[in-house]
Scaffold this active site. Structure first.
Site, PDB file in Angstrom:
ATOM      1  N   SER A 194      -5.164   7.904  -0.449  1.00  0.00           N
ATOM      2  CA  SER A 194      -6.343   7.346   0.214  1.00  0.00           C
ATOM      3  C   SER A 194      -6.453   7.955   1.605  1.00  0.00           C
ATOM      4  O   SER A 194      -5.466   8.087   2.322  1.00  0.00           O
ATOM      5  CB  SER A 194      -6.247   5.817   0.292  1.00  0.00           C
ATOM      6  OG  SER A 194      -5.036   5.400   0.880  1.00  0.00           O
TER       7      SER A 194
ATOM      8  N   ASP B  79      -4.417  -2.171  -1.324  1.00  0.00           N
ATOM      9  CA  ASP B  79      -3.900  -3.016  -2.402  1.00  0.00           C
ATOM     10  C   ASP B  79      -4.929  -3.156  -3.521  1.00  0.00           C
ATOM     11  O   ASP B  79      -4.575  -3.252  -4.696  1.00  0.00           O
ATOM     12  CB  ASP B  79      -3.542  -4.403  -1.863  1.00  0.00           C
ATOM     13  CG  ASP B  79      -2.579  -4.331  -0.688  1.00  0.00           C
ATOM     14  OD1 ASP B  79      -1.742  -3.409  -0.668  1.00  0.00           O
ATOM     15  OD2 ASP B  79      -2.670  -5.191   0.201  1.00  0.00           O
TER      16      ASP B  79
END
Length: 314
Positions: free
Chosen positions: A224, A256
């Protein structure tokens, strides 16, 4: 039971999120809004999976009255938990959201210390849970007393039962965990740069790094990159993924949410292209929400068409 996911949260917390008009260091700050939520990366993952109608169990360590409060929160959220109670007190983390700046300051406790005896008890519990699971997510910080190779041990134990593992950690826990070759790993760009000791300036640099892990046997690598999107790769293909424009209200839980949706996709046998879309949509939706609120399945599915997926030709 087919499709079951274990969300390992060895250092859970009660997260208190407060919103203030503007953060004044060393001065008086008046709270405009506050809320309490169960915290910890694995718990966030479990919340996403519950929304995605996926069978999930939370496991880890809980301690003291705060631990009991945490279990009550999980029960209210209909999240099954099989945790080991230990002496001490589960940590409380404070998140201060500055509305003017649109940024959050986090103040996190270290957590209750875990004894060698309780470490062994947990590993036995984890091995038993793996007998009825397909995927295990090991993520988050390690409390005092837990060795840096703890996630590596979990990954090795899961492999005995043919359970696919997803590793989401940083620092030494990430470095040690990678040695046991998890099925998938999701570092952010900063964690990856710190791990490799070099700057990754372009998507090609990130892909080169991802290929290093895939060459060692890791099936899926997701990196990411915040506003620059994400890179998703396996042994056969790679994609640069970009989200749509949002107002970032809280980055808490965004990574998450990517991991939770990844676990969902692995359980359902999704293609890498679909994984790229759903994980990016999940992370983006969560980042657009205040505090510790997370994405829901309907929101993610309704947003998939906003995600741009570009195949990287190698």
């Amino acid at each position: 039971m087919a499709g079951k996911v274990i969300a390992v949260t060895v250092n859970p917390s009660i997260d208190k999120t407060i919103a203030i008009k503007e953060l004044v260091p060393y001065g008086l700050n008046r709270v405009m809004e506050s809320r309490l939520d169960p915290g910890g990366k694995g718990i966030n993952v479990a919340r996403v999976l519950h929304s995605f109608e996926t069978d999930v169990v939370v496991t880890g360590f809980v301690a003291g009255n705060t631990g009991k409060q945490l279990l009550d929160f999980l029960s209210e959220a209909q999240l099954p938990a099989d945790c080991l109670e230990i002496p001490g007190e589960t940590r409380t983390n404070l998140k201060v959201f500055d509305r003017k700046a649109g940024k959050t300051t986090e103040i996190n406790e270290s957590g209750a210390e875990v004894s060698p005896e309780n470490l062994e008890k947990f590993q036995e519990k984890f091995r038993n849970l793996c007998k009825n699971a397909d995927v295990a997510v090991v993520s988050g910080s390690l409390p005092p007393g837990v060795p840096k190779d703890f996630y590596a041990q979990c990954i090795t134990a899961a492999k005995v039962e043919n359970v696919k593992t997803i590793l989401d950690a940083d620092g030494e826990a990430l470095a040690e965990g990678l040695k046991s070759i998890p099925y998938a790993v999701k570092p952010n760009i900063h964690e990856l740069e710190a791990l490799l000791g070099r700057e990754l300036k372009t998507p090609k640099d990130v892909l080169t790094a991802a290929r290093e892990f895939i060459a060692k046997g890791i099936a899926i690598v997701i990196v990411s990159m915040g506003p620059d999107g994400a890179l998703v790769a396996d042994a056969d293909e790679a994609y640069k993924v970009d989200s749509w424009d949002i107002e970032v209200k809280s980055a808490t839980g965004a990574g998450d949410s990517m991991v939770g949706s990844l676990a969902y996709s692995i359980v359902h046998g999704d293609s890498l292209y679909d994984i790229a879309k759903i994980t990016t949509a999940a992370g983006t939706i969560t980042a657009s929400k205040p505090g510790t609120q997370i994405c829901t399945k309907p929101e993610v599915l309704d947003s998939l068409h906003f995600v741009t997926v570009t195949k990287i030709e190698e």
